[in-house]
Design an enzyme around this catalytic site. Sequence first.
Site, PDB file in Angstrom:
ATOM      1  N   SER A 205      -5.771  -3.747  -0.892  1.00 17.13           N
ATOM      2  CA  SER A 205      -7.013  -3.963  -0.147  1.00 17.13           C
ATOM      3  C   SER A 205      -8.256  -3.731  -1.005  1.00 17.13           C
ATOM      4  O   SER A 205      -9.338  -4.213  -0.681  1.00 17.13           O
ATOM      5  CB  SER A 205      -7.061  -2.994   1.031  1.00 17.13           C
ATOM      6  N   GLY A 206      -8.101  -2.959  -2.066  1.00 15.58           N
ATOM      7  CA  GLY A 206      -9.267  -2.563  -2.860  1.00 15.58           C
ATOM      8  C   GLY A 206     -10.141  -1.539  -2.163  1.00 15.58           C
ATOM      9  O   GLY A 206     -11.276  -1.296  -2.572  1.00 15.58           O
ATOM     10  N   THR A 207      -9.584  -0.921  -1.119  1.00 26.63           N
ATOM     11  CA  THR A 207     -10.371   0.063  -0.366  1.00 26.63           C
ATOM     12  C   THR A 207      -9.753   1.469  -0.352  1.00 26.63           C
ATOM     13  O   THR A 207     -10.392   2.388   0.157  1.00 26.63           O
ATOM     14  CB  THR A 207     -10.533  -0.371   1.110  1.00 26.63           C
ATOM     15  N   THR A 208      -8.532   1.624  -0.889  1.00 23.12           N
ATOM     16  CA  THR A 208      -7.867   2.936  -0.885  1.00 23.12           C
ATOM     17  C   THR A 208      -8.819   3.977  -1.476  1.00 23.12           C
ATOM     18  O   THR A 208      -9.230   3.857  -2.628  1.00 23.12           O
ATOM     19  CB  THR A 208      -6.571   2.896  -1.729  1.00 23.12           C
TER      20      THR A 208
ATOM     21  N   SER B  70      -4.649  -1.807  -6.081  1.00 22.80           N
ATOM     22  CA  SER B  70      -4.833  -1.544  -4.654  1.00 22.80           C
ATOM     23  C   SER B  70      -4.899  -2.890  -3.941  1.00 22.80           C
ATOM     24  O   SER B  70      -5.763  -3.703  -4.249  1.00 22.80           O
ATOM     25  CB  SER B  70      -6.127  -0.757  -4.420  1.00 22.80           C
TER      26      SER B  70
ATOM     27  N   GLU C 281       3.269  -5.230  -3.685  1.00 19.43           N
ATOM     28  CA  GLU C 281       3.854  -4.218  -4.571  1.00 19.43           C
ATOM     29  C   GLU C 281       4.902  -4.823  -5.510  1.00 19.43           C
ATOM     30  O   GLU C 281       4.939  -4.506  -6.708  1.00 19.43           O
ATOM     31  CB  GLU C 281       4.447  -3.086  -3.727  1.00 19.43           C
TER      32      GLU C 281
END
Lengths: 194, 194, 194, 194
Positions: free
Chosen positions: B98-101, B96, B161
């Site tokens: 952002s690491g927030t999905t 991820s 990605e």
Amino acid sequence: MSKTPSDALSATLHNHLQQIIRENQQLAEKLDFDQVAAILPLLQQAKRVFVVGAGRTGLALKAAAMRLMHLGLTVFVVGETTTPAIGSGDVLLAGSGSGTTSSIVKAAEKAAAAGAQVVAISTTTSSPLAALATHVAVLPAAQKQDHGGEISAQYAGSLFEQSVLLLLDAIFQTLWGLDGTPAEELWKRHANLE
Amino acid sequence: MSKTPSDALSATLHNHLQQIIRENQQLAEKLDFDQVAAILPLLQQAKRVFVVGAGRTGLALKAAAMRLMHLGLTVFVVGETTTPAIGSGDVLLAGSGSGTTSSIVKAAEKAAAAGAQVVAISTTTSSPLAALATHVAVLPAAQKQDHGGEISAQYAGSLFEQSVLLLLDAIFQTLWGLDGTPAEELWKRHANLE
Amino acid sequence: MSKTPSDALSATLHNHLQQIIRENQQLAEKLDFDQVAAILPLLQQAKRVFVVGAGRTGLALKAAAMRLMHLGLTVFVVGETTTPAIGSGDVLLAGSGSGTTSSIVKAAEKAAAAGAQVVAISTTTSSPLAALATHVAVLPAAQKQDHGGEISAQYAGSLFEQSVLLLLDAIFQTLWGLDGTPAEELWKRHANLE
Amino acid sequence: MSKTPSDALSATLHNHLQQIIRENQQLAEKLDFDQVAAILPLLQQAKRVFVVGAGRTGLALKAAAMRLMHLGLTVFVVGETTTPAIGSGDVLLAGSGSGTTSSIVKAAEKAAAAGAQVVAISTTTSSPLAALATHVAVLPAAQKQDHGGEISAQYAGSLFEQSVLLLLDAIFQTLWGLDGTPAEELWKRHANLE
């Protein structure tokens, strides 16, 4: 007092659901359960089970694949990301109403060539798929392009697709009964990251 | 002689491809390879590897999952039909930007609660995902909503990605080199029913 | 002071990533950008775009399909649940390194028979897929079973698969530049239920 | 003459299939068809229909999504590659036995926030999903963790999942009847590249 359009809609929907269940009931009465039950030891003895089907038949097979996984079998869906190569000792469970769907017949050819057994669920024993199969379980439902409605009033292969789901769930229930593992144990095998 | 619109289009396309490759090259120069290389023993020692990612990041992780399967690891994609329950001894490889999905963070929470290790690939070590992870490999690419273009001229998370795919392929090549199995042996593990 | 095994691992991983990027750079230098750019008007003028590819090539095409959808095109992935029938005015974007993958060639045959145009991305113009295509864009990467390593040191079709992703992202960037829609507008088209 | 084990297996399988059909029949008798029929105008008037469900419930919704597409509706499956952003005028058809599945509740929250209507199919009107829904159709089947067997002798949510498929197929048959398009026309909309 006359019925409103909404009442009529409810009644029509009710009738359609009754008819769908009745068609599945009538189909069940025509099944050769000895023939179908012969699938069970093939699944039990398989090293790994691979399932394949196109469209809605494929979805019914995926639903069955989940349950067989819950039961402790090693199961793969053809076409998913990490499905490995099939080989000797494995079983390909292939569903196709007509037994002619090209991608399914092709998969059955390759599975047979790789030494796997092919178990077909179909409306007929006379098809390219059936010719490749070790064993065929016949669900005498209408095929996709039988638009005449002799066997089913439903659209296309709907009855076949429904009956594949219900029959495979009955096969699961039977295998589970033989296995005897408590529901709580099966539950622990459910996907836990979604 | 003046350029035709078609010449201009070719030149623009050429420039964009050059830029994409250059951005990936510049990103590679910023990587902390000790940090990234720490993923390898975690994958080698994992009982089973589960991968999860949303959108295009998820597709890059699926591409990696195939290669790890070819290498002989037991690999599952979260959300596919017969993916089992994760547990102790397993590794969740979660990507991820952002690491927030939310779905990815949720999966990481559940994996950690089930006793699995979480390995994150992200643009940052300050995120809900990173907080749950045993190990984070940072790819300092733009995040999806950095529309300013400071790090990448590409749209949204494209650079992240792409770099996830290329980095995981480099990880595969490195694991393969350590493993030493001939290409012909890996080839036999490729899906053979499609 | 001698290097630890962990240092050696980092260095090997670093080298592999460098090599992967260099292979993509060298491939880009060999491209005929006039040939590739000819895809753009075909995509712009298509009524609908369908994408198809097997394995990792299919994942690269899915990543491109997402971006083309963000750009406002109507895009479907062959094999997904609600993908409709292809027809006249539509384009099938088909990726296959060898141009011989049977399911992809079959899809191209059916698309051509239905009156759609077939655009192929492949390593060669001499293949059953290329023979069916209106237009072929050649990525001169190794094919899956070129285990010799003349063109790429990577396993199987990895270089082809990476380059399909990078090239299609360059095509997206070029189409986006022509289109001029702000990133914020594209962002609103992203899937918002995951 | 005593029965062989194989005879016993056939009889057990027969009984299980009868029971599954009987459970679906009994469930149908308990339905409030006015409540369920209220879904039809919502689907007919929707700009676009999005479907979402986890596990086997999700597969039943995918099967319905295919049929609704055949009928001419614009239908997307949440989580598939080119599914766009939901918005005002759209309907999210969400299935969850318990109405508590976190990913489904989250999708319903987001859909409602984006101005779409949420139509829930569930075993209950008292749930986070139901609270977010414009309309709830109740299928009074057992929930996944009702291992007691009061409502169904089947494992987990099997009865709910089967009944979702059958009910949605009845909804399709009813919509098709209202629509009047010949089967041959629907057939032309079937995916033709597989």
